[in-house]
Design a protein around this motif. Sequence first.
Motif, short mmCIF file in Angstrom:
data_model
loop_
_atom_site.label_atom_id
_atom_site.label_comp_id
_atom_site.label_asym_id
_atom_site.label_seq_id
_atom_site.Cartn_x
_atom_site.Cartn_y
_atom_site.Cartn_z
N PHE A 294 -2.51 18.70 5.69
CA PHE A 294 -0.84 18.23 6.07
C PHE A 294 -0.27 17.04 6.60
CE2 PHE A 294 2.70 19.85 8.95
CZ PHE A 294 3.14 20.24 7.85
N VAL A 295 0.46 16.74 6.96
CA VAL A 295 0.79 15.22 7.78
C VAL A 295 1.91 15.07 8.37
CG1 VAL A 295 1.22 13.05 7.45
CG2 VAL A 295 -0.53 13.99 6.05
N THR B 39 -6.73 21.03 8.67
CA THR B 39 -6.94 19.46 9.53
C THR B 39 -4.80 18.80 9.14
OG1 THR B 39 -8.61 19.55 8.03
CG2 THR B 39 -8.03 17.37 8.26
N VAL B 40 -4.87 18.34 10.06
CA VAL B 40 -3.05 18.02 10.38
C VAL B 40 -3.43 16.70 10.28
CG1 VAL B 40 -0.93 18.17 11.66
CG2 VAL B 40 -2.05 19.74 10.60
N GLY B 41 -2.83 15.58 9.44
CA GLY B 41 -2.91 14.10 9.81
C GLY B 41 -1.32 13.63 11.14
N ASN C 20 -9.47 14.41 3.66
CA ASN C 20 -8.15 15.23 3.13
C ASN C 20 -7.09 15.65 4.02
OD1 ASN C 20 -8.22 13.71 0.79
ND2 ASN C 20 -10.39 14.50 -0.05
N PHE C 21 -6.07 15.57 4.18
CA PHE C 21 -5.17 15.90 4.75
C PHE C 21 -4.83 17.19 4.68
CE2 PHE C 21 -5.51 11.47 6.61
CZ PHE C 21 -6.18 12.69 7.95
N ASN D 117 -2.16 12.49 -1.28
CA ASN D 117 -2.25 13.69 -2.35
C ASN D 117 -0.77 14.03 -1.70
OD1 ASN D 117 -4.83 13.93 -2.81
ND2 ASN D 117 -5.27 14.26 -1.09
N PRO E 200 2.56 14.16 -3.54
CA PRO E 200 3.28 13.50 -4.59
C PRO E 200 4.08 13.55 -4.80
CG PRO E 200 2.70 16.17 -4.66
CD PRO E 200 2.07 14.84 -2.94
N LYS F 248 0.87 -1.40 0.01
CA LYS F 248 -0.06 -0.08 -0.26
C LYS F 248 1.29 0.83 0.01
CE LYS F 248 -3.91 -2.19 2.50
NZ LYS F 248 -4.35 -1.99 4.02
N THR G 87 -3.02 17.26 -6.97
CA THR G 87 -3.77 17.21 -6.19
C THR G 87 -4.08 18.49 -4.97
OG1 THR G 87 -1.05 18.08 -5.49
CG2 THR G 87 -0.90 16.37 -6.00
N TYR H 254 1.43 27.61 4.33
CA TYR H 254 1.99 27.15 5.95
C TYR H 254 3.59 27.14 5.67
CZ TYR H 254 1.33 22.04 3.91
OH TYR H 254 1.46 21.02 3.64
N VAL I 253 0.93 9.87 -7.60
CA VAL I 253 0.65 10.59 -6.67
C VAL I 253 -0.73 9.18 -6.13
CG1 VAL I 253 -1.12 11.99 -7.69
CG2 VAL I 253 -0.28 12.28 -5.60
N SER J 260 2.66 6.92 1.53
CA SER J 260 1.82 5.41 1.54
C SER J 260 0.37 7.05 1.99
CB SER J 260 1.89 4.49 2.46
OG SER J 260 2.07 5.74 3.92
N ILE J 261 0.17 8.15 1.63
CA ILE J 261 -0.13 9.02 2.17
C ILE J 261 -0.18 9.93 0.82
CG2 ILE J 261 -0.78 11.12 2.82
CD1 ILE J 261 2.23 10.64 4.86
N VAL K 149 1.72 20.05 -10.14
CA VAL K 149 2.04 18.52 -9.38
C VAL K 149 0.81 19.36 -8.46
CG1 VAL K 149 3.30 18.03 -6.91
CG2 VAL K 149 4.11 18.44 -9.31
N MET L 20 -2.63 6.88 8.83
CA MET L 20 -2.92 8.16 9.87
C MET L 20 -3.79 7.88 11.32
SD MET L 20 -1.96 10.86 8.55
CE MET L 20 -0.66 10.24 7.94
#
Lengths: 138, 443
Positions: free
Chosen positions: A136-137, B291-293, A133-134, A112, A114, A88, B46, B270, A125, A109-110, B42, B304
């Motif tokens: 930011f991670v 929204t921050v994962g 939909n995050f 969006n 890319p 995955k 996205t 950000y 992507v 693996s996240i 890109v 996540m």
Amino acid sequence: MNFKLKLAKIDIFIISILTVLSLVLGLFIYFVPKDSGKSVAIYIEGKMEYSLSLEEDQTLALHPGEYNKSTNTYPSLLGEMVIEIKDKSVRVEKEDSPLHVCSKQGWVSIPNFPVTCAPNYVVVVIESTDATNFDFVV
Amino acid sequence: MKKKAFLALLVSGTFFLTSCGEGKKDFSSYSKEEVSYCNSFVSEVTSGWNRVCNLNPIRISDHETTYPFDSDLIYASYPLQELDVPSIYDIEETMGSIFYRLHQEFDRHYDYFHDDGTKIQNLKVLNESYGTEKAVFVDKDLYNLLKISVELGVKSDNRFNIAIGELSAFWDDLISYNNNQMSYDDYIDPLLTNEKSKEAEKKLKKLQQEIPTAEELKDLLEFDDTLQTITFHQYKNVEKVSLTLGGIGKGYAVGKAAEALSAKKYDFGYISGASSSNVMLGKKKDHSPWTVGISSPFQADFDMGGYVTFDGYRVLSTSGDSAHMYFLPIEKNGKTTYIIRHHILNPSTGESENEYRKVTLFSSAISSEIMDALSTIMMNTKEEDLEEMFSYIRENYGDIEGIFQKNNEEETIAYYFVTKGLKDSFTINEQNTHFAEVKYYEF
């Protein structure tokens, strides 16, 4: 004035049908398992050329040359490119570029986030239909 | 536009590659020509995000380059249409020049030069002055950051200490070495019993003796505010003590870039420094919340487990054991368990701690560099001391909330320990493939 609401047979029939339909739809939404809907989209020169399942381990080899989708050949490529999907996650395993930014990026693996192979005009992507939909991670 | 973007990237990349092989070896200045443009389509694929990246490598020798702070430094904003091409170049140049300059100043490994050929008085120069009693003039940013760091070291009870340069180098070497071994039998670690490991253990013990505490460092570094000089005094009879800004430098640079971009009204995006130091500059243009994962702490999977939503300006800092680490197998009662050796070091023990897998902190009042150091400090804080630590920070620095991640031994459950203030904004991600569980702290 005194109005009395009188329902005709047809009204009762329509209301019944709508009620049953709402119930069926509600139950369907509640019980059907949520599909995470993740797929790997591969864009070449801005156009989505492939959409691969993230659930299936696989590799895709792309070659430089005159455009021919059936042989995975694209003029924008600087050299052979191998995209790998495993557990995955996806990565660009091999590519030709001055800085190798995209192959150095490693596994993703996240959705969006890319993998960008700018000199090759390729973006890989994970796309998701998940409700979440995050931005930011971490 | 897409083609133009790529051409810009290719042209700038080619310029850089061809320009660095000959002529005067001056790589200190940041020029417009080196600015690359990594946005392009890109973003279009996205969810309409703009991503302006810092792809300009810094030359550190004839054959090597590195990226500022060894990180992907990105400005991102939504939606795409809010930035035109000149703005994207402007953002890239604005943040790129800050990252470029500050990397050179905070670097303790390499020399860099100004346009006129004079050496930049960076951290390496200061480290080399150790014990010479020579006052070194440094740039204002380095001067200020060193002062902040020394103060944080004292206030954190040595949980953060910039004098761990040699210790950090010791662990860096072990991490790199062990990651290149095919078998655990070849690993070197102070806890193992092979010959090389015994040497490592001896070296670690020596280093533990040679690191000044944060309180001692306060006296070793003599700051002269008028002349903006620092004298790095000798510590006991220790041959070498070196400073590192690894736990705070990137946070400082991200904060400075955030200030500069906000001043130019790009305050709807950000800045992310490889996800460890981040600043959400303000509200998003579409007024939806951020929204921050928060990814699961498991190594093998990056799913996540939960996410946090909030509005407007926020500084977000994270530290964890997932990067620059190795697993060390330990035999105990006939059973093999693994401990994680990672790069976040506890200056008091000389080793990395395993209290949490990852710490993520949020604040709308504390500066980016202090938040960067605070995530290290939290990694080195026992759970029973967290409440007191939070109370102290809130009183002295401003609002702060956090998520502390752990997991069970089998790595089947990811625990998210969430501070009180995030109770309404943290959500467990039901689509997570692992089982995630949330627990709330009382503070």
